[in-house]
Scaffold this motif. Structure first.
Motif, PDB file in Angstrom:
ATOM      1  N   ALA A   1      17.882  54.562  11.212  1.00  0.00           N
ATOM      2  CA  ALA A   1      17.032  54.784  10.044  1.00  0.00           C
ATOM      3  C   ALA A   1      17.276  56.167   9.444  1.00  0.00           C
ATOM      4  N   PHE A   2      17.418  57.182  10.308  1.00  0.00           N
ATOM      5  CA  PHE A   2      17.669  58.534   9.816  1.00  0.00           C
ATOM      6  C   PHE A   2      19.028  58.625   9.129  1.00  0.00           C
ATOM      7  N   ALA A   3      20.048  57.979   9.716  1.00  0.00           N
ATOM      8  CA  ALA A   3      21.383  57.989   9.109  1.00  0.00           C
ATOM      9  C   ALA A   3      21.379  57.282   7.760  1.00  0.00           C
ATOM     10  N   LEU A   4      20.658  56.165   7.669  1.00  0.00           N
ATOM     11  CA  LEU A   4      20.569  55.440   6.401  1.00  0.00           C
ATOM     12  C   LEU A   4      19.845  56.279   5.359  1.00  0.00           C
ATOM     13  N   GLY A   5      18.751  56.928   5.770  1.00  0.00           N
ATOM     14  CA  GLY A   5      18.028  57.782   4.831  1.00  0.00           C
ATOM     15  C   GLY A   5      18.880  58.932   4.327  1.00  0.00           C
ATOM     16  N   ALA A   6      19.632  59.553   5.235  1.00  0.00           N
ATOM     17  CA  ALA A   6      20.517  60.654   4.830  1.00  0.00           C
ATOM     18  C   ALA A   6      21.592  60.156   3.868  1.00  0.00           C
ATOM     19  N   ALA A   7      22.137  58.966   4.136  1.00  0.00           N
ATOM     20  CA  ALA A   7      23.171  58.415   3.253  1.00  0.00           C
ATOM     21  C   ALA A   7      22.605  58.115   1.867  1.00  0.00           C
TER      22      ALA A   7
ATOM     23  N   ASN B   1      28.590  60.137  12.102  1.00  0.00           N
ATOM     24  CA  ASN B   1      29.461  58.960  12.067  1.00  0.00           C
ATOM     25  C   ASN B   1      28.767  57.776  11.408  1.00  0.00           C
ATOM     26  N   THR B   2      27.534  57.508  11.834  1.00  0.00           N
ATOM     27  CA  THR B   2      26.781  56.392  11.250  1.00  0.00           C
ATOM     28  C   THR B   2      26.468  56.654   9.790  1.00  0.00           C
ATOM     29  N   MET B   3      26.149  57.904   9.468  1.00  0.00           N
ATOM     30  CA  MET B   3      25.835  58.246   8.087  1.00  0.00           C
ATOM     31  C   MET B   3      27.023  58.004   7.161  1.00  0.00           C
ATOM     32  N   ILE B   4      28.230  58.357   7.611  1.00  0.00           N
ATOM     33  CA  ILE B   4      29.430  58.158   6.794  1.00  0.00           C
ATOM     34  C   ILE B   4      29.667  56.673   6.529  1.00  0.00           C
TER      35      ILE B   4
ATOM     36  N   ILE C   1      28.553  68.937   5.905  1.00  0.00           N
ATOM     37  CA  ILE C   1      27.532  69.550   6.766  1.00  0.00           C
ATOM     38  C   ILE C   1      26.915  68.508   7.688  1.00  0.00           C
ATOM     39  N   PHE C   2      26.643  67.320   7.166  1.00  0.00           N
ATOM     40  CA  PHE C   2      26.060  66.266   7.988  1.00  0.00           C
ATOM     41  C   PHE C   2      27.048  65.745   9.026  1.00  0.00           C
ATOM     42  N   TYR C   3      28.334  65.775   8.693  1.00  0.00           N
ATOM     43  CA  TYR C   3      29.326  65.175   9.590  1.00  0.00           C
ATOM     44  C   TYR C   3      29.796  66.139  10.682  1.00  0.00           C
ATOM     45  N   ILE C   4      29.806  67.427  10.414  1.00  0.00           N
ATOM     46  CA  ILE C   4      30.349  68.415  11.356  1.00  0.00           C
ATOM     47  C   ILE C   4      29.750  68.301  12.763  1.00  0.00           C
ATOM     48  N   PRO C   5      28.425  68.100  12.925  1.00  0.00           N
ATOM     49  CA  PRO C   5      27.893  68.016  14.290  1.00  0.00           C
ATOM     50  C   PRO C   5      28.538  66.936  15.152  1.00  0.00           C
TER      51      PRO C   5
ATOM     52  N   VAL D   1      30.241  68.958   0.031  1.00  0.00           N
ATOM     53  CA  VAL D   1      29.778  70.003   0.957  1.00  0.00           C
ATOM     54  C   VAL D   1      28.666  69.467   1.843  1.00  0.00           C
ATOM     55  N   TYR D   2      27.700  68.782   1.251  1.00  0.00           N
ATOM     56  CA  TYR D   2      26.581  68.251   2.034  1.00  0.00           C
ATOM     57  C   TYR D   2      27.048  67.178   3.013  1.00  0.00           C
ATOM     58  N   ARG D   3      27.985  66.352   2.581  1.00  0.00           N
ATOM     59  CA  ARG D   3      28.505  65.319   3.482  1.00  0.00           C
ATOM     60  C   ARG D   3      29.213  65.963   4.669  1.00  0.00           C
TER      61      ARG D   3
END
Length: 220
Positions: A5-11, A88-91, A27-31, A23-25
């Protein structure tokens, strides 16, 4: 499910960003590029009773939990760790959202659909195959949850699963039986049980997916 749910919301939020989207993408992916052990150790430091997070909570006059030293807060700490590595899920969700035809949203606007109705009746059905994939992978990973719990419980054979057994997940118990107590036969049986449970859950998800997963070319 919280992670999905969090990954979908971020996407969804990132699809609406016009400036600096790359840039934001990033930042979310680097971790997700940080090794799991390093990420777990980092959260052990951040969520230490005298660590930075509790200092900030104290400055804001909020309760300061013991986190991984408190059985009531150990699992919420792992949830925070899981939400930090949703890149990964967000991408995957982001790619699915960008692939939804704009004509469907235009048709929904003509029909007078509000933002929630567009998301409920257009977006979710169109990305349901990706949601299904994420749920299956998440269930399989969840049943094999080991490294994060192992690190945050101290990594010591005498403290595995602490505090008070709150981090004693099934794979941790299997590890204890096989590689600490050397009950290899019992551990092998536990591994087979784990395999059968994962197989049954995956088969159930696949069978029930016909009711809610929609493919553009029909069900596959």
């Amino acid at each position: 499910m919280i992670q999905i749910a969090f990954a979908l919301g971020a996407a969804v939020v990132l699809t609406r960003v016009r400036r600096g989207a790359g840039v934001y993408r990033t930042i979310f992916y680097i971790p997700t590029m940080v090794p799991v052990v390093a990420a777990a150790l980092g959260f052990v430091f951040l969520l230490n009773p005298s660590g930075p997070v509790n200092h900030i909570l104290g400055f804001l006059h909020l309760p300061q939990p013991l986190w991984f030293q408190d059985p009531h807060w150990a699992k919420p700490g792992l949830v925070l760790l899981g939400m930090w590595v949703v890149g990964n899920t967000m991408i995957i969700f982001l790619a699915a959202l960008l692939d939804v035809p704009r004509t469907l949203y235009e048709a929904a606007d003509i029909e007078g659909a509000n933002p929630w109705q567009r998301f409920r009746y257009v977006t979710l059905p169109m990305i349901s195959p990706v949601i299904f994939f994420s749920i299956v992978i998440g269930v399989i990973y969840g049943f094999q949850y080991f490294t994060e719990a192992y690190i945050t419980s101290g990594g010591d054979p005498d403290t595995l699963g602490d505090p008070q057994g709150s981090l004693l997940f099934y794979p941790i118990w299997l590890y204890q039986q096989g590689f600490q107590a050397f009950h290899m036969g019992y551990a092998s049986a536990m591994a087979w049980v784990l395999f059968l449970i994962i197989l049954a859950c995956t088969a159930t998800l696949i069978r029930t997916s016909r009711r809610w997963v929609h493919y553009q070319g029909g069900f596959r």
